[in-house]
Every structure is written in structure tokens, then in C-alpha cells.
Design a protein around this motif. Structure first.
Motif, PDB file in Angstrom:
ATOM      1  N   UNK A   2      10.081   5.344  -6.294  1.00 52.20           N
ATOM      2  CA  UNK A   2       9.805   4.857  -4.932  1.00 52.20           C
ATOM      3  C   UNK A   2      11.057   4.320  -4.262  1.00 52.20           C
ATOM      4  N   UNK A   3      12.197   4.340  -4.986  1.00 57.47           N
ATOM      5  CA  UNK A   3      13.412   3.709  -4.482  1.00 57.47           C
ATOM      6  C   UNK A   3      13.958   4.369  -3.220  1.00 57.47           C
ATOM      7  N   UNK A   4      13.616   5.635  -2.989  1.00 59.53           N
ATOM      8  CA  UNK A   4      14.173   6.361  -1.855  1.00 59.53           C
ATOM      9  C   UNK A   4      13.872   5.655  -0.534  1.00 59.53           C
TER      10      UNK A   4
ATOM     11  N   UNK B 120      16.455  14.400 -14.022  1.00 58.38           N
ATOM     12  CA  UNK B 120      17.623  14.756 -13.220  1.00 58.38           C
ATOM     13  C   UNK B 120      17.850  13.788 -12.064  1.00 58.38           C
ATOM     14  N   UNK B 121      16.848  13.606 -11.210  1.00 56.01           N
ATOM     15  CA  UNK B 121      17.017  12.756 -10.022  1.00 56.01           C
ATOM     16  C   UNK B 121      16.278  11.428 -10.130  1.00 56.01           C
ATOM     17  N   UNK B 122      15.118  11.416 -10.817  1.00 58.76           N
ATOM     18  CA  UNK B 122      14.358  10.175 -10.936  1.00 58.76           C
ATOM     19  C   UNK B 122      15.146   9.095 -11.645  1.00 58.76           C
ATOM     20  N   UNK B 123      15.743   9.436 -12.789  1.00 60.87           N
ATOM     21  CA  UNK B 123      16.532   8.461 -13.534  1.00 60.87           C
ATOM     22  C   UNK B 123      17.760   8.033 -12.739  1.00 60.87           C
ATOM     23  N   UNK B 124      18.364   8.987 -12.012  1.00 56.91           N
ATOM     24  CA  UNK B 124      19.544   8.645 -11.229  1.00 56.91           C
ATOM     25  C   UNK B 124      19.233   7.692 -10.088  1.00 56.91           C
ATOM     26  N   UNK B 125      18.182   7.987  -9.328  1.00 56.35           N
ATOM     27  CA  UNK B 125      17.838   7.164  -8.167  1.00 56.35           C
ATOM     28  C   UNK B 125      17.175   5.846  -8.552  1.00 56.35           C
ATOM     29  N   UNK B 126      16.489   5.818  -9.693  1.00 58.29           N
ATOM     30  CA  UNK B 126      15.744   4.614 -10.094  1.00 58.29           C
ATOM     31  C   UNK B 126      16.512   3.733 -11.071  1.00 58.29           C
TER      32      UNK B 126
ATOM     33  N   UNK C  53       0.836  -1.205   0.000  1.00 55.55           N
ATOM     34  CA  UNK C  53       0.000   0.000   0.000  1.00 55.55           C
ATOM     35  C   UNK C  53       0.869   1.251   0.000  1.00 55.55           C
ATOM     36  N   UNK C  54       1.969   1.236   0.761  1.00 51.02           N
ATOM     37  CA  UNK C  54       2.883   2.372   0.774  1.00 51.02           C
ATOM     38  C   UNK C  54       3.523   2.595  -0.593  1.00 51.02           C
ATOM     39  N   UNK C  55       3.942   1.504  -1.240  1.00 44.95           N
ATOM     40  CA  UNK C  55       4.533   1.630  -2.580  1.00 44.95           C
ATOM     41  C   UNK C  55       3.500   2.149  -3.569  1.00 44.95           C
TER      42      UNK C  55
END
Length: 523
Positions: free
Chosen positions: A317-319, A461-467, A121-123
Motif C-alpha cells: 500500500x506504500x505507493x 520484484x517490486x513489492x519488497x522493493x517498495x515496501x 478504509x482506503x488502506x
């Protein structure tokens, strides 16, 4: 007496030499382990995690007797009871994981565990949020390739979420996987150790802060946009609506925890699903007018990279996945939970984006609810504004926590003094910094009021980097010895494709913002 003194001195010298020898062997073993080679001796076969810890301690210049004491303490912990994970040492230097060991050897958890359904549910809340409203705009510039990208992004983000969690574990001397890291920052620090043990954590923290603050900005932008389009007859501009929305958000600066806000989380998510159903129901009522001929295989080369950023950002959601997995009752169910949440998100997002685009075709706007008739639009948009304002405290509080821990509370190593008093009260200047962060999100929303372009920029910028980029890179670095050839192929492919998409999306989003200002283009 002299004989006794000589005997003690001889024992101390022997122990010191033995310690130096073990530490040197561990150092060499750690180097070879990071290059992908298996340790050659039984003592060197302690596993990558333990060798890397010794190597890290050595490079930090710790005294040999302190190092020996910590090793003995760690050995006692491992020997007592069945403890899941490594509570002995943390890469970031903050000490053991936040759990306590009872005298009987059982693990006493500080926080209650959650089921796989609660974790799912959180994801779902993270990847099925308000930002799906921009997906039909992505189909406008990508056609069927945009639909394919929604599916592709779901598969890749699900995979990178799993390999990110795999980086939290290492094999012990018995070949059993134990959890030796707790967070995304710990993983990044482990990859950069021993030369730059804190560099990776700083990079991840900066990326997290950028993404969280940009999320707050997007909530303010979408609130102003929705209110402006809901009441076009009012003599109030979109920027003025954004100012009013921010005024309602100022109490966020006083937040100490999210207990009060979290009570509304479920209601907000349910309201959002109801809104999606209403939009789809209206689209289905106009099914006879659907413009199937408008959905083609061509792409707008200039605008499609922006759509890539929009789609990637909607799956971020990787954070918080490491924290989520660590709080699950059954971590073994994490993979299954990731599968069904991302499959559900992929189906719902694809249907929502396609049906909405077929209804309005070339007139599709950046926020799809702006296409609704004025009577329906006002009601739907008011619900969306309420959801946006109630969702704002979550990323805001997370950004504040990262900033405070990095700059004000970093275990005595912070750049600035603690913003909390001895009794836990927030100091005046600390409150001022929080208010300043709220005002900053307002200023960004006022001067850059372009929802889709900002969303695409953040995703690139950040989504592609973190995911995409960091999980695949960390997986190759930390799990190289255990990877099969197809795992290496997937990781390298994701890194390359993610890098290309991030660079192209970032460049075209910047160009789009420049063009919007140059020609005074409004949403």
C-alpha cells in the motif's frame, strides 16, 4: 554623477559576492547535513531541506538573480499566515504543491480532506483485496512459519509506511516539522540529489508501473481461472475465458477519471468480505475434519520463497500512502490509522489462511475458491470475477497516469509529444496506446496463466522493493540526524532481510515458471 555610478557598481558587486558566499555556505552545509552532521553557524542552520534546495538550484546552473528572487518569494510565503508544509519549492521541479494561498494568508485546499476512518478504509481496500485468496497456498508451503510471516509482514509494512511518511517532513529553523515533499517520487529524488536529481524518481516510477501492470495482469489471470473452474463442463479453456474478460475491459481505455468506477468500490469491497465469510463458514462446517497434523514447522525450501512474495504483495500500500496522508484532515492520526488497519488485516488474513488450509490441507490450490464444491464455487467465483473486472480500472488508470506524466506530460521535458489535444481530448494515437496496454495485460495473462507464481514474482520484484528496501534506505538517508540507534538497527535489518527475501523469491518464482512451462503444469 560618477560618484553615484561607482556607488551602484560597488553595491552590485557586494550583493553578488554575498550571494555567492551564502550559496557556498549552503552547499557545504548541505553536504555535511547529508553526512549526518549539524550545521555550525546560524545561517547554515536553516535546516536540511532549505540547504538541499539551494544546493540543488546551484547544481542546475540557475542564474544568481533568479535564485535570489525565489529565495525572497519563499521567505514571503513562510512569513504569511500559518501554512502547514513548504509550498515554496518542489524537488521534481513542478512548482508549488497543489494548493493556493489566499491574500489573507489562509490555505485554500483544492481537494476536500478525508477523515482517518476514510483513509483507513482506503488502506484496507489495498491490503484486504482479492489477493488474500492466495494466502492458504502460502501456508501449504510454509506451515506455521507462513503464519508467522503474515504477522511479520504486517508489522514491517506498517513500520515502513510510517517511516516513508516521515521522509516527507523536515525540521524548519524553529524545530517544527514541515511537509516539504508530496510523493514517493519526491522522496526518491531528494535522496539522489544533487548528483542525480531525477534518478530516484525514475526508479520509483518504473517500480510503480511494473507493480500496477502486474496487478492488472493478475486480475485477468484470476478471472480466467475462476471462470474455467466454475464451469469445467464448458468447452472453453482458461485462456479463452481470459480473452472474454479482456474484451469486457476494453472500455477502460476511454477512462478520463475514476468517478464512475469509484462508485462501485465500496460495493466490491463489501462483496469481498461477504465472500470471505462464506468461505470461512464452509470451512467451519468441516471443523471436525481439520488436518491439524498437516500444519508443521517445516518449510518447502523451493516453494516457500514464492510464498514470501505472495504475502508481501498482499500488504502493498506504500505507493499511495504519501498522497493519502497529505489529504487527511488530521495527519497526526496517520500512525494510529496504520496501526489498526494492519492489525485488522493481520488477524483476518491469518485466520482466513489457517482455516482454509486446515480444511483442504495438501489439496489446497493456488486460488482457494477452486477447492469449494461445484455448487458453491460457481456462485462465489462469479462474484469474484465481477469484483476483479471492476477492480481492474483502478491500477490500469494509475499506470496510465504514471506513463503519461513520465513520457508525455513531464513539464515540457517529456520524451514524446502530449497525447492530449488543446481542448483536453485524448488523441487517436494516445487512445491506441491505452488499448495496447489492455492487450498487453491479456497477452501476459494468456502466456503466463499462473496466479500464485505471478503474484510471488511481483511481490518479490517490486513489492519488497517498495515496501521494505526503499523506505528503510530513504529513511536512513533523509532522517539520519534524527534517528536513534534502534531506528538505525530496524532500518538496516529490514533492508537486509527484505533484500534476501526479494532475491530468493524472485529466483524461485522464475524457476517455478520455467518448471511450469517445461512440464506443462496447469493451475
Amino acid at each position: 554623477m560618477a560618484h553615484l555610478i561607482r556607488h551602484k557598481i560597488s553595491n552590485k558587486l557586494t550583493n553578488a559576492a554575498h550571494t555567492v558566499s551564502n550559496k557556498s555556505q549552503a552547499k557545504v552545509s548541505g553536504v555535511f547535513a547529508r553526512l549526518g552532521f549539524q550545521a555550525a553557524t546560524d545561517e547554515e542552520g536553516l535546516g536540511f531541506a532549505e540547504c538541499d534546495d539551494l544546493d540543488y538550484d546551484y547544481r542546475q546552473g540557475m542564474q544568481m538573480d533568479v535564485l535570489r528572487g525565489e529565495e525572497e518569494e519563499g521567505g514571503d510565503m513562510v512569513g504569511e499566515g500559518d501554512v502547514e508544509g513548504d509550498t515554496r519549492y518542489q524537488r521534481d521541479g513542478t512548482g508549488p504543491r497543489q494548493s493556493t494561498l489566499k491574500s489573507g494568508g489562509s490555505l485554500e485546499e483544492d481537494k476536500p480532506k478525508i477523515t482517518s476512518w476514510e483513509a483507513g478504509w482506503n488502506v484496507t481496500n489495498a491490503i484486504q483485496g482479492m489477493f488474500v485468496l492466495g494466502l492458504p497456498y502460502a501456508i501449504l508451503h510454509g506451515g506455521y512459519l507462513g503464519l508467522f510471516l503474515i504477522i511479520f509482514a504486517a508489522v514491517v509494512c506498517c513500520y515502513t509506511g510510517k517511516i516513508l511518511i516521515a521522509c516527507l517532513y523536515e525540521d524548519n529553523e524553529d524545530g517544527i516539522k514541515v511537509r516539504v515533499r508530496d510523493s514517493y517520487v519526491d522522496i526518491a529524488n531528494a535522496c539522489c540529489a544533487p548528483r542525480f536529481p531525477a534518478l530516484g524518481g525514475h526508479v520509483v516510477n518504473v517500480a510503480q508501473i511494473i507493480e500496477l501492470v502486474m496487478t492488472c495482469i493478475l486480475y485477468v489471470v484470476v478471472s480466467g481461472n475462476l471462470m474455467y473452474n466454475s464451469f469445467p463442463g464448458f468447452p472453453v479453456s482458461q485462456k479463452a475465458w481470459s480473452v472474454l474478460a479482456t474484451a469486457a475491459l476494453l472500455p477502460c481505455a476511454f477512462l478520463k477519471n475514476l468517478k464512475a468506477v469509484s462508485k462501485f468500490s465500496l460495493l466490491c469491497t463489501l462483496a469481498h468480505f461477504v465472500i470471505n465469510i462464506l468461505v470461512i463458514a464452509y470451512c467451519l462446517s468441516r471443523a471436525r475434519e481439520w488436518a491439524w497434523e498437516k500444519v508443521k514447522f517445516y518449510i518447502d525450501v523451493k516453494k516457500f520463497p514464492i510464498s514470501i512474495g505472495i504475502i508481501v504483495f498482499s500488504y502493498t500500500s506504500q505507493i499511495f500512502l504519501p498522497s493519502l496522508e497529505g489529504n487527511m484532515q488530521k495527519p497526526s492520526e496517520f500512525h494510529c490509522m496504520m496501526d489498526w488497519t494492519h492489525i485488522t488485516a493481520c488477524v483476518l488474513k491469518g485466520l482466513f489462511a489457517l482455516v482454509a488450509y486446515l480444511t483442504w490441507a495438501d489439496t489446497t490450490k493456488e486460488v482457494i475458491t477452486d477447492n469449494l464444491p461445484s455448487t458453491i464455487r460457481a456462485v462465489v467465483n462469479l462474484f469474484l470475477v465481477a469484483k476483479a473486472l471492476l477492480s481492474y480500472p483502478l491500477p490500469f488508470f494509475a499506470a496510465v497516469e504514471v506513463l503519461e506524466k513520465s513520457l508525455f506530460q513531464d513539464g515540457g521535458r517529456a520524451l514524446f509529444p502530449d497525447c492530449y489535444g488543446p481542448n483536453g481530448q485524448l488523441k487517436t494515437w494516445g487512445l491506441g496506446l491505452r488499448v495496447g496496454l489492455v492487450v498487453f495485460t491479456l497477452l501476459m495473462a494468456v502466456f503466463v496463466p499462473h496466479f500464485a507464481l505471478l503474484m510471488g514474482l511481483t511481490g518479490s520484484l517490486t513489492g519488497a522493493g517498495l515496501c521494505f528496501l526503499l523506505p528503510s534506505l530513504f529513511h536512513l538517508k533523509l532522517q539520519w540526524r534524527n534517528l536513534l540507534w534502534h531506528h538505525v538497527f530496524f532500518d538496516v535489518s529490514i533492508f537486509v532481510i527484505g533484500g534476501i527475501c526479494a532475491i530468493s523469491g524472485f529466483i524461485h518464482s522464475i524457476e517455478g515458471l520455467i518448471e511450469a512451462y517445461k512440464y506443462d503444469i496447469h493451475d
